[in-house]
Write a protein that holds these residues in place. Structure first.
Motif, PDB file in Angstrom:
ATOM      1  N   ARG A  20      -4.571  17.054 -35.119  1.00  0.00           N
ATOM      2  CA  ARG A  20      -3.598  18.071 -35.535  1.00  0.00           C
ATOM      3  C   ARG A  20      -3.620  19.265 -34.579  1.00  0.00           C
ATOM      4  O   ARG A  20      -2.571  19.835 -34.260  1.00  0.00           O
ATOM      5  CB  ARG A  20      -3.902  18.529 -36.959  1.00  0.00           C
ATOM      6  N   ALA A  21      -4.814  19.640 -34.130  1.00  0.00           N
ATOM      7  CA  ALA A  21      -4.921  20.760 -33.186  1.00  0.00           C
ATOM      8  C   ALA A  21      -4.210  20.425 -31.875  1.00  0.00           C
ATOM      9  O   ALA A  21      -3.570  21.295 -31.267  1.00  0.00           O
ATOM     10  CB  ALA A  21      -6.391  21.084 -32.930  1.00  0.00           C
ATOM     11  N   PHE A  22      -4.325  19.184 -31.438  1.00  0.00           N
ATOM     12  CA  PHE A  22      -3.627  18.760 -30.218  1.00  0.00           C
ATOM     13  C   PHE A  22      -2.114  18.869 -30.394  1.00  0.00           C
ATOM     14  O   PHE A  22      -1.412  19.393 -29.527  1.00  0.00           O
ATOM     15  CB  PHE A  22      -4.024  17.324 -29.878  1.00  0.00           C
ATOM     16  N   LEU A  23      -1.594  18.387 -31.527  1.00  0.00           N
ATOM     17  CA  LEU A  23      -0.157  18.452 -31.761  1.00  0.00           C
ATOM     18  C   LEU A  23       0.319  19.901 -31.864  1.00  0.00           C
ATOM     19  O   LEU A  23       1.400  20.243 -31.373  1.00  0.00           O
ATOM     20  CB  LEU A  23       0.202  17.687 -33.037  1.00  0.00           C
ATOM     21  N   ALA A  24      -0.507  20.746 -32.488  1.00  0.00           N
ATOM     22  CA  ALA A  24      -0.150  22.165 -32.585  1.00  0.00           C
ATOM     23  C   ALA A  24      -0.110  22.811 -31.205  1.00  0.00           C
ATOM     24  O   ALA A  24       0.758  23.639 -30.911  1.00  0.00           O
ATOM     25  CB  ALA A  24      -1.152  22.889 -33.483  1.00  0.00           C
ATOM     26  N   ASP A  25      -1.059  22.424 -30.355  1.00  0.00           N
ATOM     27  CA  ASP A  25      -1.078  22.955 -28.988  1.00  0.00           C
ATOM     28  C   ASP A  25       0.151  22.500 -28.214  1.00  0.00           C
ATOM     29  O   ASP A  25       0.760  23.279 -27.474  1.00  0.00           O
ATOM     30  CB  ASP A  25      -2.354  22.491 -28.279  1.00  0.00           C
ATOM     31  N   ARG A  26       0.542  21.249 -28.413  1.00  0.00           N
ATOM     32  CA  ARG A  26       1.745  20.731 -27.744  1.00  0.00           C
ATOM     33  C   ARG A  26       2.991  21.466 -28.231  1.00  0.00           C
ATOM     34  O   ARG A  26       3.896  21.757 -27.452  1.00  0.00           O
ATOM     35  CB  ARG A  26       1.880  19.232 -28.012  1.00  0.00           C
ATOM     36  N   ARG A  27       3.011  21.786 -29.529  1.00  0.00           N
ATOM     37  CA  ARG A  27       4.158  22.507 -30.070  1.00  0.00           C
ATOM     38  C   ARG A  27       4.235  23.912 -29.469  1.00  0.00           C
ATOM     39  O   ARG A  27       5.321  24.406 -29.154  1.00  0.00           O
ATOM     40  CB  ARG A  27       4.073  22.590 -31.601  1.00  0.00           C
ATOM     41  N   ARG A  28       3.083  24.564 -29.307  1.00  0.00           N
ATOM     42  CA  ARG A  28       3.062  25.902 -28.688  1.00  0.00           C
ATOM     43  C   ARG A  28       3.578  25.851 -27.258  1.00  0.00           C
ATOM     44  O   ARG A  28       4.128  26.834 -26.746  1.00  0.00           O
ATOM     45  CB  ARG A  28       1.643  26.482 -28.733  1.00  0.00           C
ATOM     46  N   GLN A  29       3.403  24.711 -26.607  1.00  0.00           N
ATOM     47  CA  GLN A  29       3.887  24.544 -25.240  1.00  0.00           C
ATOM     48  C   GLN A  29       5.385  24.236 -25.193  1.00  0.00           C
ATOM     49  O   GLN A  29       5.959  24.139 -24.113  1.00  0.00           O
ATOM     50  CB  GLN A  29       3.119  23.419 -24.540  1.00  0.00           C
ATOM     51  N   GLY A  30       5.985  24.085 -26.356  1.00  0.00           N
ATOM     52  CA  GLY A  30       7.434  23.870 -26.385  1.00  0.00           C
ATOM     53  C   GLY A  30       7.866  22.473 -26.760  1.00  0.00           C
ATOM     54  O   GLY A  30       9.064  22.180 -26.765  1.00  0.00           O
ATOM     55  N   ALA A  31       6.918  21.573 -27.067  1.00  0.00           N
ATOM     56  CA  ALA A  31       7.286  20.206 -27.443  1.00  0.00           C
ATOM     57  C   ALA A  31       7.988  20.206 -28.797  1.00  0.00           C
ATOM     58  O   ALA A  31       7.558  20.887 -29.729  1.00  0.00           O
ATOM     59  CB  ALA A  31       6.048  19.309 -27.488  1.00  0.00           C
ATOM     60  N   GLY A  32       9.065  19.442 -28.894  1.00  0.00           N
ATOM     61  CA  GLY A  32       9.797  19.325 -30.143  1.00  0.00           C
ATOM     62  C   GLY A  32       9.219  18.244 -31.037  1.00  0.00           C
ATOM     63  O   GLY A  32       8.275  17.527 -30.669  1.00  0.00           O
ATOM     64  N   ALA A  33       9.794  18.126 -32.234  1.00  0.00           N
ATOM     65  CA  ALA A  33       9.283  17.166 -33.210  1.00  0.00           C
ATOM     66  C   ALA A  33       9.351  15.733 -32.689  1.00  0.00           C
ATOM     67  O   ALA A  33       8.441  14.932 -32.919  1.00  0.00           O
ATOM     68  CB  ALA A  33      10.061  17.294 -34.520  1.00  0.00           C
ATOM     69  N   ALA A  34      10.437  15.389 -31.976  1.00  0.00           N
ATOM     70  CA  ALA A  34      10.576  14.027 -31.462  1.00  0.00           C
ATOM     71  C   ALA A  34       9.475  13.711 -30.455  1.00  0.00           C
ATOM     72  O   ALA A  34       8.887  12.623 -30.468  1.00  0.00           O
ATOM     73  CB  ALA A  34      11.952  13.842 -30.825  1.00  0.00           C
ATOM     74  N   THR A  35       9.165  14.669 -29.575  1.00  0.00           N
ATOM     75  CA  THR A  35       8.105  14.475 -28.588  1.00  0.00           C
ATOM     76  C   THR A  35       6.753  14.342 -29.264  1.00  0.00           C
ATOM     77  O   THR A  35       5.921  13.502 -28.876  1.00  0.00           O
ATOM     78  CB  THR A  35       8.071  15.657 -27.604  1.00  0.00           C
ATOM     79  N   LEU A  36       6.508  15.148 -30.292  1.00  0.00           N
ATOM     80  CA  LEU A  36       5.235  15.077 -31.012  1.00  0.00           C
ATOM     81  C   LEU A  36       5.066  13.738 -31.715  1.00  0.00           C
ATOM     82  O   LEU A  36       3.956  13.191 -31.774  1.00  0.00           O
ATOM     83  CB  LEU A  36       5.142  16.227 -32.022  1.00  0.00           C
ATOM     84  N   ARG A  37       6.165  13.195 -32.225  1.00  0.00           N
ATOM     85  CA  ARG A  37       6.078  11.881 -32.862  1.00  0.00           C
ATOM     86  C   ARG A  37       5.713  10.806 -31.840  1.00  0.00           C
ATOM     87  O   ARG A  37       4.945   9.885 -32.138  1.00  0.00           O
ATOM     88  CB  ARG A  37       7.402  11.536 -33.556  1.00  0.00           C
ATOM     89  N   VAL A  38       6.270  10.910 -30.637  1.00  0.00           N
ATOM     90  CA  VAL A  38       5.935   9.958 -29.574  1.00  0.00           C
ATOM     91  C   VAL A  38       4.470  10.105 -29.182  1.00  0.00           C
ATOM     92  O   VAL A  38       3.754   9.114 -28.992  1.00  0.00           O
ATOM     93  CB  VAL A  38       6.852  10.167 -28.358  1.00  0.00           C
ATOM     94  N   ASP A  39       3.994  11.360 -29.061  1.00  0.00           N
ATOM     95  CA  ASP A  39       2.591  11.600 -28.715  1.00  0.00           C
ATOM     96  C   ASP A  39       1.661  10.965 -29.747  1.00  0.00           C
ATOM     97  O   ASP A  39       0.696  10.281 -29.395  1.00  0.00           O
ATOM     98  CB  ASP A  39       2.314  13.102 -28.638  1.00  0.00           C
TER      99      ASP A  39
END
Length: 265
Positions: A74-93
């Motif tokens: 979850r911390a990784f996904l939150a960090d990716r979101r802070r970098q500007g990743a959208g929900a679709a990108t986070l789902r792929v990650d």
């Protein structure tokens, strides 16, 4: 080998790089994943390991991966979101990490389901793109090659005017009965979730639906008979209406976003 992995805290990250390479080879080989999937899953793993370096304060190793908790993912996904990743990108990650951990588990290297238990970010439902007013009018007024004045042309015109002028969904328009004609200045509609709303009805909508109703060649056996009917007299199928709009759309060179549902927006 497995015993050495479990006792060591200094397994080189190069070992993980080699595993990522094997993972990628399996994705593109036996799993026949698309190049897009292979690229994005590889990037997700590399980004995750780079994140763990700072997050856990030590190089990522198999030992570290065995000790991961859902909070780390979850911390990784939150960090990716802070970098500007959208929900679709986070789902792929997240999908890429899940697939990689299954790859490790199948080889007896890591048995950790932390990525599996983390919920993927919800996908936002996109509203249909509205059709510009002048294009919507062109779509409504096009008879798609039909003979002007025949009852099917009048039906199609009335249906499209109703969608556009009263903001109805296709299912709502097709639920109208013969008894509903003539329409009043408002129309009580039962929409999604059983909720009711009052839709304003313009004069042009009232005229179009009444003209069509008078032209129907099939007598109504009951006032509860459907208002919009097909060529053989049965209730008009939504797919028929959608094909009618698609045909008009092609003739007018309109984009595929010009759908019956888009008219109401």
């Amino acid at each position: 080998m497995a015993e050495r992995d479990r006792s060591s805290h200094t397994e080189p990250s190069a070992d993980l790089n080699a595993l990522i390479k094997s993972f990628v080879n399996e994705l593109s080989g036996a799993m026949r994943a698309s190049p897009y999937t292979v690229r994005n899953y590889k990037r997700a793993c590399e980004d995750f390991f780079a994140f763990l370096q700072g997050h856990r304060g030590e190089p990522p190793t198999l030992t570290l991966l065995r000790a991961l908790e859902p909070g780390d993912v979850r911390a990784f996904l939150a960090d990716r979101r802070r970098q500007g990743a959208g929900a679709a990108t986070l789902r792929v990650d997240l999908s890429g990490l899940r697939r990689f951990f299954r790859f490790l588990r199948d080889r007896g290297l890591v048995d950790n389901d932390s990525a599996e238990v983390v919920k993927a970010p919800p996908q936002r439902q996109r509203l249909p793109r509205p059709i510009p007013a002048e294009k919507a009018i062109d779509l409504i007024n096009s008879d798609a090659g039909g003979t002007p004045g025949n009852w099917i042309a009048l039906r199609d015109y009335a249906l499209l005017v109703l969608l556009y002028g009263a903001g109805l969904r296709i299912s709502e328009a097709l639920s109208l009965r013969r008894m509903d004609i003539p329409l009043g200045e408002t129309l009580r509609i039962r929409g999604k979730g059983g909720k009711h709303r009052e839709a304003p009805v313009l004069e042009i909508v009232r005229e179009a639906t009444s003209t069509y109703a008078q032209a129907i060649p099939f007598p109504a056996f009951d006032n509860d008979d459907p208002l919009f009917i097909g060529a053989r007299g049965g209730a008009l199928n939504a797919r028929v209406a959608q094909r009618m709009v698609a045909e008009r759309r092609r003739r007018l060179n309109l984009p595929e976003t010009a759908t019956p549902h888009a008219l109401r927006h």
